[in-house]
Design an enzyme around this catalytic site. Sequence first.
Site, PDB file in Angstrom:
ATOM      1  N   ALA A  11       0.802  -1.226   0.000  1.00 20.26           N
ATOM      2  CA  ALA A  11       0.000   0.000   0.000  1.00 20.26           C
ATOM      3  C   ALA A  11       0.834   1.275   0.000  1.00 20.26           C
ATOM      4  O   ALA A  11       0.325   2.349  -0.307  1.00 20.26           O
ATOM      5  CB  ALA A  11      -0.935  -0.002   1.210  1.00 20.26           C
ATOM      6  N   ASP A  14       4.761   2.189  -5.277  1.00 19.77           N
ATOM      7  CA  ASP A  14       4.589   3.086  -6.403  1.00 19.77           C
ATOM      8  C   ASP A  14       3.280   2.874  -7.173  1.00 19.77           C
ATOM      9  O   ASP A  14       2.588   3.815  -7.540  1.00 19.77           O
ATOM     10  CB  ASP A  14       5.782   2.847  -7.341  1.00 19.77           C
ATOM     11  CG  ASP A  14       6.063   4.051  -8.179  1.00 19.77           C
ATOM     12  OD1 ASP A  14       6.191   5.143  -7.587  1.00 19.77           O
ATOM     13  OD2 ASP A  14       6.118   3.899  -9.411  1.00 19.77           O
ATOM     14  N   ALA A  16       0.497   1.563  -6.116  1.00 18.70           N
ATOM     15  CA  ALA A  16      -0.657   1.972  -5.310  1.00 18.70           C
ATOM     16  C   ALA A  16      -0.883   3.472  -5.475  1.00 18.70           C
ATOM     17  O   ALA A  16      -2.006   3.933  -5.726  1.00 18.70           O
ATOM     18  CB  ALA A  16      -0.410   1.616  -3.842  1.00 18.70           C
ATOM     19  N   ASP A  87       4.683  -7.516   8.299  1.00 23.79           N
ATOM     20  CA  ASP A  87       5.801  -8.024   7.524  1.00 23.79           C
ATOM     21  C   ASP A  87       5.263  -9.249   6.768  1.00 23.79           C
ATOM     22  O   ASP A  87       4.985 -10.290   7.380  1.00 23.79           O
ATOM     23  CB  ASP A  87       6.953  -8.407   8.463  1.00 23.79           C
ATOM     24  CG  ASP A  87       8.164  -8.858   7.668  1.00 23.79           C
ATOM     25  OD1 ASP A  87       8.015  -9.123   6.455  1.00 23.79           O
ATOM     26  OD2 ASP A  87       9.243  -8.962   8.259  1.00 23.79           O
ATOM     27  N   ASP A 179      -3.327  -7.988 -16.540  1.00 28.08           N
ATOM     28  CA  ASP A 179      -2.491  -7.587 -17.659  1.00 28.08           C
ATOM     29  C   ASP A 179      -3.104  -6.253 -18.070  1.00 28.08           C
ATOM     30  O   ASP A 179      -4.199  -6.221 -18.638  1.00 28.08           O
ATOM     31  CB  ASP A 179      -2.575  -8.603 -18.809  1.00 28.08           C
ATOM     32  CG  ASP A 179      -1.659  -8.205 -19.955  1.00 28.08           C
ATOM     33  OD1 ASP A 179      -1.740  -7.051 -20.400  1.00 28.08           O
ATOM     34  OD2 ASP A 179      -0.850  -9.030 -20.391  1.00 28.08           O
ATOM     35  N   HIS A 180      -2.434  -5.154 -17.744  1.00 26.12           N
ATOM     36  CA  HIS A 180      -3.141  -3.866 -17.877  1.00 26.12           C
ATOM     37  C   HIS A 180      -3.487  -3.539 -19.327  1.00 26.12           C
ATOM     38  O   HIS A 180      -4.362  -2.722 -19.580  1.00 26.12           O
ATOM     39  CB  HIS A 180      -2.386  -2.724 -17.180  1.00 26.12           C
ATOM     40  CG  HIS A 180      -1.240  -2.157 -17.970  1.00 26.12           C
ATOM     41  ND1 HIS A 180      -0.017  -2.771 -18.063  1.00 26.12           N
ATOM     42  CD2 HIS A 180      -1.133  -1.027 -18.703  1.00 26.12           C
ATOM     43  CE1 HIS A 180       0.780  -2.042 -18.815  1.00 26.12           C
ATOM     44  NE2 HIS A 180       0.137  -0.973 -19.219  1.00 26.12           N
ATOM     45  N   ASP A 237       9.034  -8.693 -20.390  1.00 28.85           N
ATOM     46  CA  ASP A 237       8.364  -7.485 -19.914  1.00 28.85           C
ATOM     47  C   ASP A 237       7.120  -7.165 -20.742  1.00 28.85           C
ATOM     48  O   ASP A 237       6.111  -6.713 -20.214  1.00 28.85           O
ATOM     49  CB  ASP A 237       9.361  -6.318 -19.983  1.00 28.85           C
ATOM     50  CG  ASP A 237       8.801  -5.042 -19.369  1.00 28.85           C
ATOM     51  OD1 ASP A 237       8.293  -5.119 -18.236  1.00 28.85           O
ATOM     52  OD2 ASP A 237       8.873  -3.977 -20.021  1.00 28.85           O
ATOM     53  N   HIS A 242       1.697  -8.798 -22.639  1.00 30.15           N
ATOM     54  CA  HIS A 242       0.859  -7.834 -23.375  1.00 30.15           C
ATOM     55  C   HIS A 242       0.725  -8.165 -24.867  1.00 30.15           C
ATOM     56  O   HIS A 242      -0.367  -8.108 -25.427  1.00 30.15           O
ATOM     57  CB  HIS A 242       1.444  -6.423 -23.253  1.00 30.15           C
ATOM     58  CG  HIS A 242       1.728  -5.976 -21.855  1.00 30.15           C
ATOM     59  ND1 HIS A 242       0.904  -6.290 -20.803  1.00 30.15           N
ATOM     60  CD2 HIS A 242       2.743  -5.236 -21.333  1.00 30.15           C
ATOM     61  CE1 HIS A 242       1.410  -5.757 -19.694  1.00 30.15           C
ATOM     62  NE2 HIS A 242       2.516  -5.122 -19.980  1.00 30.15           N
TER      63      HIS A 242
HETATM   64  C1  BG6 Z   1       4.616  -2.392 -18.465  1.00 29.47           C
HETATM   65  C2  BG6 Z   1       6.084  -2.633 -18.676  1.00 29.47           C
HETATM   66  O1  BG6 Z   1       3.944  -3.604 -18.258  1.00 29.47           O
HETATM   67  O2  BG6 Z   1       4.086  -1.747 -19.599  1.00 29.47           O
HETATM   68  C3  BG6 Z   1       6.819  -1.350 -18.974  1.00 29.47           C
HETATM   69  O3  BG6 Z   1       6.650  -3.237 -17.510  1.00 29.47           O
HETATM   70  C4  BG6 Z   1       6.165  -0.615 -20.105  1.00 29.47           C
HETATM   71  O4  BG6 Z   1       8.190  -1.587 -19.264  1.00 29.47           O
HETATM   72  C5  BG6 Z   1       4.661  -0.487 -19.874  1.00 29.47           C
HETATM   73  O5  BG6 Z   1       6.756   0.677 -20.191  1.00 29.47           O
HETATM   74  C6  BG6 Z   1       3.969   0.110 -21.083  1.00 29.47           C
HETATM   75  O6  BG6 Z   1       2.626   0.328 -20.766  1.00 29.47           O
HETATM   76  P1  BG6 Z   1       1.762   1.419 -21.515  1.00 29.47           P
HETATM   77  O7  BG6 Z   1       0.409   1.306 -20.908  1.00 29.47           O
HETATM   78  O8  BG6 Z   1       2.423   2.750 -21.263  1.00 29.47           O
HETATM   79  O9  BG6 Z   1       1.814   1.078 -22.967  1.00 29.47           O
END
Ligand code: BG6
Length: 485
Positions: A11, A14, A16, A87, A179-180, A237, A242
């Site tokens: 929490a 970064d 968060a 912890d 997975d954003h 990464d 992605h």
């Molecule tokens: C992250 C990676 O998952 O996605 C980063 O760890 C990358 O290295 C980032 O910069 C890119 O995300 P976005 O949303 O800016 O395209």
Amino acid sequence: MEAMTFVLFGATGDLAKRKIFPALYNLFLDKKLPLPISIIGVGRGELSDTDFQKHVKDSLKAFSRRSLHDDSNLEVFIRAFRYSHVDAIKAEGYKGLLELIKQREEELNIPENRMFYLSVAPELFNVIASNIKESGLGSTKGWKRLIIEKPFGHDLKSAQVLNDKLSKAFDEEEIFRIDHYLGKPMVQNLEALGFANPVLQALWNNQYIANVQITATETVGVEERADYYDKAGAIRDMFQNHMLQMLMMTAMQLPKQISAEEIRNEKRKIIESLRPLKKENVMNHVIRGQYGPGEIQGKPVVGYTGEPEVAPSSLNDTFVAARLYVDDDFWRGVPFYIRTGKRMTEKSTRIVIEFKNTLKDLYRGQEEETAPNLLVIEINPNESVSLQLNSKNPLNNGKIEPVSVDFSSKQEDVPEAYERLIYDAMRGDSTFFAHWKEVELSWKWVQPILEAFEENTIPLQLYPSGSTGPDASRRLLAEEGYKWW
Ligand code: BG6
């Protein structure tokens, strides 16, 4: 939506600060949070509730997409937060956390629905999950769910080990792997583009499509993450997660119905149909690159091995391009090209579908060849869909030129990826989360590449910062008569 407790591990970290608190706040403003809600931040530091609430408020000031609303509103939101100093690796500490959770459940009269969000270093994922189970935090009369950040493993083996451990504490349906990219509006829109438009649906196969190109380039370099990135590289990464998720979302076929289960089934069929790559063939289908010195927006920048905390001899990949084939009846023979890299000309994530140019001979002789039709889906930072068609330009002697028809453009005030994903997880909708099978099969596909990189059998191509990547990545497409769009 049912009332719940939201327990955030990490929490004071970064993510968060930048993403999770702002996402919760914007959900609150949009009346999408179940109220009352109990939000408990867990961290290693010793903070009072008041200190923590101030930290949340400061994060919102700095990072919320909407400015803070009047005080009374903000106070209602902030009052939901409590802090617990734990912890994470020590089981004893969880007792205090459990007491706090129960006390707040009683005070607010909310059922024992508990969402655990792990925004922590990956080595802590399984320890925390098992402590949640052992300490009784996970023995609820309501539901329990786990949201987990990337990276999910470092290779196939470690991902399987992690999953085995997690599944001792949580069932697959209870695990929400973030997975954003799956939270990005245009990635979510891929489903509607293909499925809600019979015109496109009819063309979504190897009869009409020549190739598919999925690109995610960035101008930033390794930033302050060398410690993580130098071990991960672009392949772990961006590519394994992605990029392959975008490939699955683009290539999947119409499900029987639009539900999480059916959509994830269709995605799985794609990743299962990816033609496996043998280690000895990696060099024919994969390009591995690393940025050298160059210029970004007019400013000189150092090469990767000149970055702080990176060893001068590092062979880490900051760029990967690859050619993949989906060997099913719809896509057989259509190359899917993927490329991703840091320190490139522009920040751009997009998918380009290039259609077969079957009519080009018709105009040969009178004109130059006509350009192929392209469907361009801009994902980030622009959001748009456009179709490139050919049309006569009356201002240029009726010459046939490509014109672009735009279908949509960026709308203001669209919820961020984290808002959408947290909201979905709260509702229990897992459509836009990575299922274990998708993750496992992605690692499996990537594994020979990891090994080939590790054994250094693939040449490392240097490209200048601020460029479009190594020449070899252009040759990869030229071999089949194509070019990157
Ligand atoms: C992250 C990676 O998952 O996605 C980063 O760890 C990358 O290295 C980032 O910069 C890119 O995300 P976005 O949303 O800016 O395209």
